[in-house]
Every structure is written in structure tokens, then in C-alpha cells.
Write a protein that holds these residues in place. Structure first.
Motif, PDB file in Angstrom:
ATOM      1  N   PHE A   1     -15.461  -3.817  -5.226  1.00 11.93           N
ATOM      2  CA  PHE A   1     -14.192  -3.755  -4.509  1.00 11.93           C
ATOM      3  C   PHE A   1     -14.413  -3.741  -3.010  1.00 11.93           C
ATOM      4  N   GLU A   2     -13.695  -4.637  -2.299  1.00 13.37           N
ATOM      5  CA  GLU A   2     -13.755  -4.597  -0.837  1.00 13.37           C
ATOM      6  C   GLU A   2     -12.940  -3.400  -0.375  1.00 13.37           C
ATOM      7  N   LEU A   3     -13.225  -2.913   0.825  1.00 15.91           N
ATOM      8  CA  LEU A   3     -12.678  -1.632   1.245  1.00 15.91           C
ATOM      9  C   LEU A   3     -11.435  -1.710   2.126  1.00 15.91           C
ATOM     10  N   SER A   4     -11.028  -2.897   2.537  1.00 19.03           N
ATOM     11  CA  SER A   4      -9.815  -2.956   3.359  1.00 19.03           C
ATOM     12  C   SER A   4      -8.562  -2.845   2.502  1.00 19.03           C
ATOM     13  N   GLY A   5      -8.608  -3.367   1.271  1.00 18.71           N
ATOM     14  CA  GLY A   5      -7.436  -3.305   0.407  1.00 18.71           C
ATOM     15  C   GLY A   5      -7.733  -2.888  -1.012  1.00 18.71           C
ATOM     16  N   GLY A   6      -9.015  -2.668  -1.341  1.00 23.36           N
ATOM     17  CA  GLY A   6      -9.386  -2.248  -2.683  1.00 23.36           C
ATOM     18  C   GLY A   6      -9.348  -3.359  -3.718  1.00 23.36           C
ATOM     19  N   VAL A   7      -9.401  -4.611  -3.273  1.00 19.32           N
ATOM     20  CA  VAL A   7      -9.353  -5.752  -4.186  1.00 19.32           C
ATOM     21  C   VAL A   7     -10.736  -5.999  -4.786  1.00 19.32           C
ATOM     22  N   CYS A   8     -10.777  -6.266  -6.094  1.00 18.81           N
ATOM     23  CA  CYS A   8     -12.028  -6.575  -6.777  1.00 18.81           C
ATOM     24  C   CYS A   8     -12.458  -7.987  -6.396  1.00 18.81           C
ATOM     25  N   VAL A   9     -13.653  -8.104  -5.822  1.00 18.58           N
ATOM     26  CA  VAL A   9     -14.170  -9.396  -5.373  1.00 18.58           C
ATOM     27  C   VAL A   9     -15.268  -9.931  -6.282  1.00 18.58           C
ATOM     28  N   ALA A  10     -15.744  -9.121  -7.219  1.00 19.21           N
ATOM     29  CA  ALA A  10     -16.767  -9.569  -8.168  1.00 19.21           C
ATOM     30  C   ALA A  10     -16.728  -8.657  -9.387  1.00 19.21           C
ATOM     31  N   GLY A  11     -17.040  -9.242 -10.530  1.00 21.34           N
ATOM     32  CA  GLY A  11     -17.088  -8.450 -11.752  1.00 21.34           C
ATOM     33  C   GLY A  11     -15.930  -8.735 -12.682  1.00 21.34           C
ATOM     34  N   PRO A  12     -15.771  -7.900 -13.703  1.00 20.05           N
ATOM     35  CA  PRO A  12     -14.842  -8.183 -14.789  1.00 20.05           C
ATOM     36  C   PRO A  12     -13.358  -8.111 -14.446  1.00 20.05           C
ATOM     37  N   CYS A  13     -12.996  -7.565 -13.289  1.00 16.99           N
ATOM     38  CA  CYS A  13     -11.561  -7.479 -12.952  1.00 16.99           C
ATOM     39  C   CYS A  13     -11.262  -8.195 -11.634  1.00 16.99           C
ATOM     40  N   ARG A  14     -12.021  -9.258 -11.355  1.00 18.12           N
ATOM     41  CA  ARG A  14     -11.856 -10.016 -10.106  1.00 18.12           C
ATOM     42  C   ARG A  14     -10.374 -10.337  -9.867  1.00 18.12           C
ATOM     43  N   GLY A  15      -9.922 -10.049  -8.635  1.00  9.85           N
ATOM     44  CA  GLY A  15      -8.545 -10.322  -8.250  1.00  9.85           C
ATOM     45  C   GLY A  15      -7.602  -9.148  -8.449  1.00  9.85           C
ATOM     46  N   GLU A  16      -7.960  -8.204  -9.298  1.00 16.04           N
ATOM     47  CA  GLU A  16      -7.143  -7.000  -9.457  1.00 16.04           C
ATOM     48  C   GLU A  16      -7.502  -6.034  -8.327  1.00 16.04           C
ATOM     49  N   ALA A  17      -6.740  -4.963  -8.186  1.00 16.40           N
ATOM     50  CA  ALA A  17      -6.989  -4.033  -7.083  1.00 16.40           C
ATOM     51  C   ALA A  17      -6.883  -2.589  -7.551  1.00 16.40           C
ATOM     52  N   LEU A  18      -7.595  -1.738  -6.831  1.00 16.33           N
ATOM     53  CA  LEU A  18      -7.457  -0.296  -7.038  1.00 16.33           C
ATOM     54  C   LEU A  18      -6.064   0.125  -6.587  1.00 16.33           C
ATOM     55  N   ARG A  19      -5.544   1.199  -7.150  1.00 22.12           N
ATOM     56  CA  ARG A  19      -4.223   1.699  -6.759  1.00 22.12           C
ATOM     57  C   ARG A  19      -4.369   2.571  -5.516  1.00 22.12           C
ATOM     58  N   ALA A  20      -3.807   2.102  -4.411  1.00 15.01           N
ATOM     59  CA  ALA A  20      -3.892   2.811  -3.135  1.00 15.01           C
ATOM     60  C   ALA A  20      -3.058   4.087  -3.168  1.00 15.01           C
ATOM     61  N   VAL A  21      -3.541   5.088  -2.453  1.00 13.82           N
ATOM     62  CA  VAL A  21      -2.850   6.363  -2.282  1.00 13.82           C
ATOM     63  C   VAL A  21      -2.741   6.598  -0.776  1.00 13.82           C
ATOM     64  N   ALA A  22      -1.551   6.913  -0.304  1.00 15.53           N
ATOM     65  CA  ALA A  22      -1.327   7.099   1.132  1.00 15.53           C
ATOM     66  C   ALA A  22      -1.915   8.423   1.609  1.00 15.53           C
ATOM     67  N   VAL A  23      -2.810   8.321   2.566  1.00 16.33           N
ATOM     68  CA  VAL A  23      -3.374   9.502   3.221  1.00 16.33           C
ATOM     69  C   VAL A  23      -3.348   9.267   4.729  1.00 16.33           C
ATOM     70  N   VAL A  24      -3.396  10.364   5.466  1.00 15.99           N
ATOM     71  CA  VAL A  24      -3.485  10.311   6.921  1.00 15.99           C
ATOM     72  C   VAL A  24      -4.493  11.362   7.361  1.00 15.99           C
ATOM     73  N   VAL A  25      -5.015  11.173   8.569  1.00 13.42           N
ATOM     74  CA  VAL A  25      -5.858  12.201   9.175  1.00 13.42           C
ATOM     75  C   VAL A  25      -4.977  12.944  10.166  1.00 13.42           C
ATOM     76  N   ARG A  26      -4.866  14.254   9.954  1.00 10.36           N
ATOM     77  CA  ARG A  26      -3.999  15.078  10.788  1.00 10.36           C
ATOM     78  C   ARG A  26      -4.752  16.352  11.141  1.00 10.36           C
ATOM     79  N   ASN A  27      -4.926  16.598  12.433  1.00  6.34           N
ATOM     80  CA  ASN A  27      -5.612  17.813  12.913  1.00  6.34           C
ATOM     81  C   ASN A  27      -6.988  17.974  12.291  1.00  6.34           C
ATOM     82  N   GLY A  28      -7.710  16.857  12.114  1.00  7.65           N
ATOM     83  CA  GLY A  28      -9.076  16.896  11.597  1.00  7.65           C
ATOM     84  C   GLY A  28      -9.180  16.991  10.082  1.00  7.65           C
TER      85      GLY A  28
END
Length: 124
Positions: free
Chosen positions: A90-117
Motif C-alpha cells: 500500500f502506498e502511503l499518501s492514500g492507502g491504495v494497494c499498488v501490488a499484491g492480491p488486492c491491487r486497486g483497493e484501498a485501506l479505510r482511512a481514519v481522520a486524525v490530526v496532530v494537536r498540541n503534540g
């Protein structure tokens, strides 16, 4: 909710504190637990400087965790996240599978932020 209760529950006004940013090596991964849509979930956190991306720790190929041991993730020479079970990559900008058995599918993103460290689950 009072400030004292929020502190005990590890929550803030906008979300759940997952862990301090300093606990993730720049370019590295960490695992955190959070409740997403009412279910306890394992999350993959990836740090890129002062930014963090997060995904559910579930491979779209077979529905298994991606880590080879709790919180231990494989990284390819190209810097991609690799599923320890079947090698989906999986590439890390969007979590898309670029090689392997699920090519083209993506990990399910979860919204996070960095706040006060801290890395915080973004519930806004």
C-alpha cells in the motif's frame, strides 16, 4: 463533560487522544486502539514529519491485520506499507494497494490530526 473527566477518559473537545506524536518515528508506523462507528478497532498510524495518516488495521484482501506482531509493520524498500500475511503493498499518501492480491483497493482511512503534540482522532 468536565475537564477532569475528559482527562481521565483521554478525550478532548474534538476527539480521542491516541498517542504523543513523539512515539512515532518520522517515516515510521505505530498502532493505536480506538472506537470507530461503535466498534473497537486497531489503527495504523504513519508519521510524515508533523503530519500523521491513519487507516484501519485491516487488509482489504482477506480482512486480516496488516502487522506481523502487534504494532510491528513491514515497510518495502520503496517506503510502502506491506501486509505481513499475503504481501499486499500500500502506498502511503492514500492507502491504495499498488501490488499484491488486492491491487486497486484501498485501506479505510481514519481522520486524525496532530494537536498540541498529540495524535488525536478527529471527530469534527
Amino acid at each position: 463533560m468536565s475537564e477532569d473527566v475528559r482527562s481521565l477518559l483521554n478525550t478532548g473537545e474534538d476527539g480521542l487522544r491516541l498517542l504523543p506524536l513523539t512515539q512515532i518515528e518520522d517515516g515510521g508506523f505505530a498502532e493505536a486502539e480506538a472506537t470507530i462507528d461503535g466498534d473497537a478497532e486497531s489503527l495504523i498510524l504513519h508519521r510524515d514529519g508533523d503530519r500523521v495518516r491513519a487507516w484501519l488495521n485491516i487488509c482489504p484482501h482477506a480482512g486480516r491485520r496488516l502487522d506481523w506482531a502487534p504494532g510491528q509493520f513491514l515497510k518495502s524498500r520503496e517506503g510502502h506499507l506491506v501486509c505481513a500475511v499475503h504481501g499486499a503493498t500500500f502506498e502511503l499518501s492514500g492507502g491504495v494497494c499498488v501490488a499484491g492480491p488486492c491491487r486497486g483497493e484501498a485501506l479505510r482511512a481514519v481522520a486524525v490530526v496532530v494537536r498540541n503534540g498529540d495524535v488525536v482522532l478527529d471527530r469534527t
